[in-house]
Scaffold this active site. Structure first.
Site, PDB file in Angstrom:
ATOM      1  N   SER A 276      77.288  51.781 -41.882  1.00 24.93           N
ATOM      2  CA  SER A 276      77.248  50.555 -42.681  1.00 24.93           C
ATOM      3  C   SER A 276      75.878  49.916 -42.745  1.00 24.93           C
ATOM      4  O   SER A 276      75.623  49.092 -43.626  1.00 24.93           O
ATOM      5  CB  SER A 276      78.242  49.549 -42.108  1.00 24.93           C
ATOM      6  OG  SER A 276      79.539  50.095 -42.156  1.00 24.93           O
TER       7      SER A 276
ATOM      8  N   HIS B  77      90.038  43.103 -48.466  1.00 23.96           N
ATOM      9  CA  HIS B  77      89.239  41.893 -48.317  1.00 23.96           C
ATOM     10  C   HIS B  77      89.474  40.898 -49.441  1.00 23.96           C
ATOM     11  O   HIS B  77      88.888  39.824 -49.464  1.00 23.96           O
ATOM     12  CB  HIS B  77      87.755  42.234 -48.286  1.00 23.96           C
ATOM     13  CG  HIS B  77      87.350  42.937 -47.026  1.00 23.96           C
ATOM     14  ND1 HIS B  77      87.193  44.305 -46.958  1.00 23.96           N
ATOM     15  CD2 HIS B  77      87.080  42.477 -45.790  1.00 23.96           C
ATOM     16  CE1 HIS B  77      86.822  44.654 -45.746  1.00 23.96           C
ATOM     17  NE2 HIS B  77      86.749  43.558 -44.993  1.00 23.96           N
TER      18      HIS B  77
ATOM     19  N   CYS C  13      82.512  45.255 -46.526  1.00 21.83           N
ATOM     20  CA  CYS C  13      83.635  45.777 -47.302  1.00 21.83           C
ATOM     21  C   CYS C  13      83.274  47.082 -47.979  1.00 21.83           C
ATOM     22  O   CYS C  13      82.356  47.156 -48.796  1.00 21.83           O
ATOM     23  CB  CYS C  13      84.049  44.744 -48.369  1.00 21.83           C
ATOM     24  SG  CYS C  13      85.317  45.379 -49.494  1.00 21.83           S
TER      25      CYS C  13
END
Lengths: 371, 596
Positions: free
Chosen positions: B321, B363, B376
Site C-alpha cells: 500500500s 468503505h 481503500c
C-alpha cells in the site's frame, strides 16, 4: 764478495725503483679505500693499509739485502737451495699444519712458513741457472730435463694439495723456457698437443675448481652464489665509467657488495673509484714496470742475469695477467693477488726482494768489463 | 748500445726478448680494450646496476582516511598490525623455517608453503612476503626474540583498519581487505599486501579514502643494513570522512530490528543525508580485514538470514500500500481531480473477475484523501484502471523508482517498475488491463527498495526535490530530479499521511508534540510452492517465510526539524503492527519520549 763498485751505484736502476714505489703507493692508497666500510654513522677503516706499509718497509730491507751481493753467487746457491726446498716440502707433507683441509704450512714456532713460496724462488734460480747455459733453442731432451726438475716441487705441492701454487711454479718455469726458446718442431708439437690435452686436466680438478670454470663460462647461472664475485666485480669496474666515482666513494666496495675487495679484488675498487682514466694509468704503470724488467733482462751483463730478470718478469706477468683477467671477467676466479695492489704480507715481501734481485742484475751490468 | 758491451756467448736470447715485448704490448692491448668495453661501452648499464644494488625503492604507506560519525566519534580507524614477513633471499632452510612458523602460529605447514608458492612470482626475493597477517601480541614478542636464529623472518608493521562499532555500521562502511590479484592488475599503484576497500563506502569511496603512497630510496649495504633514506615523494593521507550517521540514533535503530530481517532508514529530507542506516541482520566487518577463514566465510554465506545482504539498497520488495502514495501522485499529475470518488462495496468488478478490497464490508464513498487514509483498494483499482500502466509507470520512474538512487554504496539494486515493453520483453506477453489494478495497490511486478521509498517521501516533504541519498557530510546535497507534483498536490498526499496517523493504519505513531505522517504497506510474499524443501522445515520456520513483508514510510516535523523514517521488516506481517512500533521508538528518540 766483490766490494761494491762506484759504478754499481752509478748504474742504479732508478726507473724500476720509482715504478715499484709508485705501484706500492697506489696500492696502499687504494687499500685504504678498499678496507673502508660505510656504516650508519660514517666510514670505518680496517687498518690493512698500515699493515701493508709495515710489510713494505720490511720489503725495502729485503730488497736491499737482495741487492748488495753479486747475483752471480746465486748460481752456486741454486742447487743447495733447491735441495732444502724439496726437504721442506716433504716436511710440510709429513708434519705440516692442516688448515682448510690442506697441509700447506710448516709451523716454525714464530711464524707459519709456506714452503711453496720458497719453491718459486728456488725454481727461479734453478731455471735461470739451467736454461741460461747453451745458446740454441731447447730440443726434446733439454726440455724434458728442465720440466722434470720443475715437476719435483710442483708434484710435492700438488700433494698438499695446492694446485694453484703448483701451477704458479710450473708457469714461472714455463716462462723461462719460452724466454730461452724451444726448437720449432718442439714448439709446434706443444702448440698442437696443448689444446688437445688441456681438457684432460678437467678430471684432476676439484669440484670447486670445476665450478669456477663453469661460472666463468656462464656467470648468470647462479648470480647469488658462484657467479656473485664475477658479476659484482664487473659492476664495480663498469660503474666507474670514465672518471670514476672518486676516492672513498665507490658504492660497490664501501657497501660491501664487492667481496674480497682488499685482496684479490682490490683492483676492482680502484676501477670503481678512478674509472677508465685511472685504470689506463695504472695499466700503463704496470706495463712500464714490466718493460723495465724486460730492459733489465735485455741489458744484463750475462745470460744468467738476463734469465733471472726474465724469470722475475714472468713471476709478475702471470700474476698481473691472471688477477686482472679474473677481475675483468676474462678468466675464471683464481686466488692470485695483484702485485703491490692486493693486500698480502709475505707476497709484498717477496715482490720487493725480487725487484731487488733485478736491480742487482741491472746495476752490475758494467762490472765485468775489467774482469 | 748496451748490448754491445756483453761478452761473447752471454747475449740474451733474441726470440725471448721479442717475446717479452710482445707480452707487455699484448697485456696492455687486451686489458685496455676490456676496460673500455666495461667502463665506457657498458658503463651506464653497470652504473645502473650499482645503483640498484645500493638503493632499494620502498613505498611509504599513506594513512587511509579516517571516518567519523556526525558528532565526531571515530568509526573507522587505522591501527598498526604486526605481520610476519619472509625474505626468501635470506632464508637458509625454507622447510625448517616454515615448520618453525607453523609451530609458533599453529597454521599448517602446507598452508604456509602454499602461500609462499603462490606469492613467489609477485614478491621479489628481497622483499618481505607476508606469511601471517596479524600476530597476537604474545606471539609477537616470542617471534621477535627468535628472528635472529631464523634468518629471513622479520616482523613487518603494516597499517590495519579497525571498525570500533563492528556490525553496527558494517552495511554502511563495508570493509577493506588485502588486495586481490585482479585489483593488482588493474591498478599499478597497488602493491601486494595493500588493503583496499571491498565493500560499502570503503569500496565506493576507495579513491578518496586511500590517499597516495610516497616513495623513498633506502640506501642499503650488501647485508641489507639500512644506512639512510631519502624521501622521493611524501605520502598524502586519504580524505577523512564524516558520516551523516548519528551513532546514538544508529545504535537505537539497529537494536530495534534485533532478531528481525529488514531495514530502517532515518533521512533528513532537506539534504538526503541519512542519520541512521540499518540493515539487519548484520555481520562484523572487522572479520574481513585480516582475512576470513573459509569456515567463517561459509557460516556467513550459508546463514539463512543472509547477513551480508544490504537490505536497504540491495533488496527490492513489492511496496504494498505504500505504493498508493505514488499512484495517487500519478493520478494528480495526470489531472485526476482529488474530488473524484469511488464507491467501495468491498470489491471491484473488472471483466469477469472481482478484485477484493482488504475491507470486506467496504468503505462506502471515498475520495482520494479518504482513499489514501483508509488505504481503500477499490479506490485505487478504479484509479489504476483510469490511469493505465503507462502513466503510472512513467510517474513512478520520474519519482525515482525502478532506478538506482546513486547512494555511495555498492551492489544497489534498481528494483522494478513494470511497463508494457518490459512485460513483452520479459514474458513475451501483452500487458493485461487487470494488471493495472494490481499495480495500483502496489502488488504485482512492482519492486522497490527502502532507500527509494525514503527518497520519495523526502521529496514529498522537502518541496519536491529528489535528492541523492547520502551517508557523508563531506559532500553537498545533489538534487537529482523534481517530483512532477505541485505544492498543493504534495500537500494533499502529506495531509493524507498525517490523517493516516491520526485515524488510519499508522495510529501507533500519533504524538501531540509533532506532525507525523505515515503510510503502511503489507507486501504479499509469493507463496512458496509446496515442495520437499518445505517439508524439511519446522512449522514455525515455514510460517516465518510465508508471512507478509511489513512496510511503513513516515515523516515527522517539529518546529524546523524534519525527518523521514522508513522501516521495512521482512515477513513482519502487517505494516502497522510490526514496523509501526519500531518507527514510533525512533520518533520518541528524535522528538522526546513522553510527548504522546
Amino acid at each position: 764478495m766483490t766490494p761494491i763498485d762506484r759504478r754499481v751505484l752509478f748504474h742504479f736502476n732508478w726507473p724500476l725503483l720509482g715504478l715499484t714505489f709508485l705501484l706500492f703507493a697506489v696500492g696502499v692508497l687504494n687499500l685504504y679505500s678498499a678496507s673502508a666500510f660505510r656504516l650508519e654513522d660514517g666510514l670505518s677503516v680496517n687498518p690493512f693499509y698500515q699493515k701493508q706499509l709495515v710489510w713494505g718497509l720490511m720489503g725495502l730491507a729485503g730488497m736491499a739485502v737482495f741487492m748488495v751481493f753479486d747475483y752471480r753467487h746465486l748460481q752456486v746457491v741454486a742447487w743447495p737451495l733447491f735441495g732444502v726446498t724439496i726437504c721442506l716440502l716433504v716436511g710440510t707433507l709429513l708434519f705440516g699444519k692442516v688448515i682448510y683441509g690442506a697441509r700447506r704450512w710448516l709451523d716454525l714456532g714464530v711464524m707459519n712458513f709456506q714452503a711453496s713460496e720458497m719453491a718459486k724462488i728456488a725454481i727461479l734460480l734453478i731455471g735461470a741457472k739451467l736454461l741460461s747455459r747453451g745458446q740454441r733453442p731447447l730440443d726434446w731432451g733439454h726440455l724434458f730435463m728442465a720440466v722434470g726438475v720443475g715437476m719435483v716441487p710442483a708434484g710435492l705441492i700438488v700433494l698438499q694439495p695446492d694446485l694453484g701454487s703448483a701451477l704458479s711454479v710450473l708457469a714461472l718455469l714455463g716462462g723461462i723456457i719460452l724466454y730461452r726458446g724451444v726448437r720449432w718442431p718442439v714448439l709446434r708439437l706443444m702448440l698442437i698437443l696443448g689444446p688437445i690435452l688441456a681438457p684432460l686436466g678437467w678430471f684432476f680438478l676439484h669440484d670447486y675448481q670445476k665450478q669456477r670454470i663453469l661460472t666463468f663460462l656462464d656467470p648468470g647461472a647462479d648470480p647469488r652464489g658462484a657467479g656473485y664475485h664475477v658479476i659484482q666485480s664487473q659492476i664495480a669496474i663498469g660503474s666507474g665509467q670514465v672518471w670514476g666515482k672518486g676516492f672513498l666513494s665507490g658504492t660497490q666496495s664501501q657497501l660491501r657488495f664487492l667481496p674480497e675487495k682488499h685482496t684479490d679484488f682490490a683492483v676492482a675498487v680502484f676501477g670503481e673509484e678512478w674509472g677508465f682514466f685511472g685504470c689506463i694509468i695504472l695499466l700503463s704503470i704496470f706495463c712500464l714496470f714490466l718493460y723495465h724488467l724486460f730492459l733489465a733482462a735485455q741489458d744484463a751483463k750475462d745470460r744468467f742475469g738476463s734469465f733471472l730478470a726474465a724469470g722475475v718478469f714472468f713471476y709478475f706477468f702471470w700474476q698481473i695477467l691472471i688477477n686482472m683477467g679474473m677481475v675483468l671477467g676474462l678468466m675464471p676466479v683464481v686466488g692470485i693477488p695483484l702485485p703491490f695492489i692486493s693486500y698480502g704480507g709475505s707476497a709484498t715481501l717477496v715482490n720487493f726482494c725480487l725487484i731487488g734481485l733485478v736491480m742487482n742484475v741491472s746495476m752490475r751490468r758494467f762490472v765485468f768489463k775489467q774482469a | 748500445m748496451t748490448t754491445n758491451l756483453e761478452p761473447e756467448g752471454q747475449q740474451p736470447p733474441r726470440s725471448g726478448l721479442i717475446l717479452l715485448q710482445c707480452l707487455v704490448l699484448g697485456l696492455f692491448a687486451v686489458f685496455a680494450l676490456r676496460l673500455w668495453y666495461l667502463q665506457i661501452h657498458r658503463g651506464e648499464e653497470f652504473s645502473r646496476k650499482a645503483r640498484d644494488n645500493q638503493l632499494r625503492r620502498e613505498a611509504i604507506y599513506a594513512p587511509r582516511g579516517l571516518i567519523r560519525d556526525r558528532v565526531g566519534k571515530l568509526v573507522a580507524v587505522n591501527e598498526p598490525a604486526y605481520a610476519l614477513g619472509l625474505v626468501r633471499e635470506d632464508v637458509k632452510d625454507m622447510a625448517a623455517t616454515l615448520a618453525q612458523v607453523s609451530a609458533w602460529t599453529g597454521i599448517p605447514v602446507e598452508d604456509l608453503a602454499q602461500r609462499v608458492g603462490h606469492l613467489r612470482k609477485r614478491i621479489k626475493p628481497f622483499e618481505p612476503l607476508i606469511l601471517v597477517q596479524d600476530l597476537p601480541f604474545a606471539l609477537l614478542a616470542r617471534i621477535e626474540a627468535n628472528t635472529l636464529f631464523w634468518p629471513g623472518l622479520e616482523i613487518v608493521v603494516r597499517p590495519k583498519r579497525y571498525y570500533p562499532q563492528g556490525p553496527l555500521l558494517a552495511h554502511v562502511l563495508g570493509y577493506v581487505a588485502e588486495v586481490s590479484e585482479e585489483e593488482l592488475e588493474r591498478d599499478p599503484t597497488l602493491a601486494m599486501g595493500d588493503l583496499v576497500g571491498k565493500n560499502g563506502m570503503e569500496l565506493i569511496l576507495e579513491n578518496r579514502l586511500r590517499g597516495a603512497k610516497g616513495v623513498q630510496n633506502l640506501e642499503v649495504d650488501a647485508t641489507g643494513r639500512r644506512l639512510g633514506e631519502e624521501v622521493v615523494t611524501s605520502p598524502s593521507a586519504g580524505e577523512n570522512l564524516t558520516l551523516s550517521i548519528d551513532l546514538a540514533l544508529q545504535e537505537l535503530c539497529f537494536h530495534l530490528l534485533d532478531g528481525q530481517a529488514g531495514s530502517l532508514l532515518v533521512m533528513d529530507p532537506a539534504t538526503g543525508r541519512l542519520l541512521a542506516y540499518v540493515s539487519q541482520p548484520a555481520y562484523d566487518n572487522n572479520q574481513f580485514v585480516l582475512g576470513l577463514s573459509s569456515k567463517q566465510w561459509a557460516e556467513l554465506r550459508d546463514d539463512p538470514m543472509h547477513p551480508m545482504q544490504n537490505r536497504a539498497i540491495q533488496s527490492a520488495y513489492p511496496p504494498g500500500s505504500v505504493f498508493k502514495l505514488v499512484v495517487a501522485g500519478a493520478g494528480l499529475h495526470a489531472g485526476v481531480s482529488p474530488k473524484d470518488t469511488a464507491f467501495c462495496t468491498g470489491g471491484y468488478a473488472f471483466g469477469s473477475r472481482v478484485f477484493r478490497c482488504w475491507k470486506k464490508e467496504g468503505h462506502g464513498t471515498v475520495d482520494m484523501l479518504r482513499g489514501l487514509v483508509q488505504s481503500c483498494d477499490v479506490f485505487f483499482y478504479q484509479l489504476g484502471d483510469r490511469l493505465g500502466v503507462d502513466r503510472m509507470s512513467a510517474f513512478a520512474k520520474a519519482s525515482g523508482f525502478g532506478d538506482l538512487t546513486g547512494i555511495d554504496l555498492p551492489h544497489e539494486k534498481p528494483g522494478l517498475i513494470p511497463s508494457r515493453e518490459w512485460k513483452r520483453k520479459r514474458m513475451g506477453e501483452a500487458w493485461y488491463p487487470g494488471e493495472n489494478l494490481n499495480m495500483a495497490i502496489g502488488q504485482g511486478y512492482n519492486q522497490v527498495t527502502p532507500i527509494q521509498v525514503a527518497r520519495f517521501v523526502s521529496a514529498l516533504v522537502n518541496g519536491g526535490e529528489l535528492i541523492k541519498p547520502s551517508l557523508t557530510m563531506n559532500d553537498d546535497p545533489v538534487v537529482q530530479d523534481h517530483l512532477q507534483l505541485t505544492d498543493k498536490q504534495r500537500d494533499l498526499i502529506l495531509e493524507a499521511m498525517v490523517e493516516t496517523v491520526q485515524e488510519g493504519t499508522a495510529r501507533v505513531l500519533l504524538r501531540k508534540d509533532a506532525r507525523i505522517g505515515g503510510k503502511t504497506g503489507t507486501a504479499q510474499v509469493v507463496r512458496l510452492k509446496a515442495s520437499e524443501a518445505e517439508k524439511r522445515r519446522k512449522l514455525e520456520e515455514m510460517e516465518y517465510w510465508e508471512r507478509d513483508h511489513a512496510w511503513i514510510a513516515t515523516f515527522g516535523q517539529k518546529a524546523d526539524r524534519a525527518y523521514v523514517v522508513v522501516c521495512m521488516v521482512e515477513h513482519g506481517g502487517h505494516g502497522g503492527s510490526t514496523a509501526g512500533p519500531v518507527v514510533k521508538a525512533v520518533y520518541d528518540y528524535l522528538f522526546g519520549e513522553n510527548a504522546s
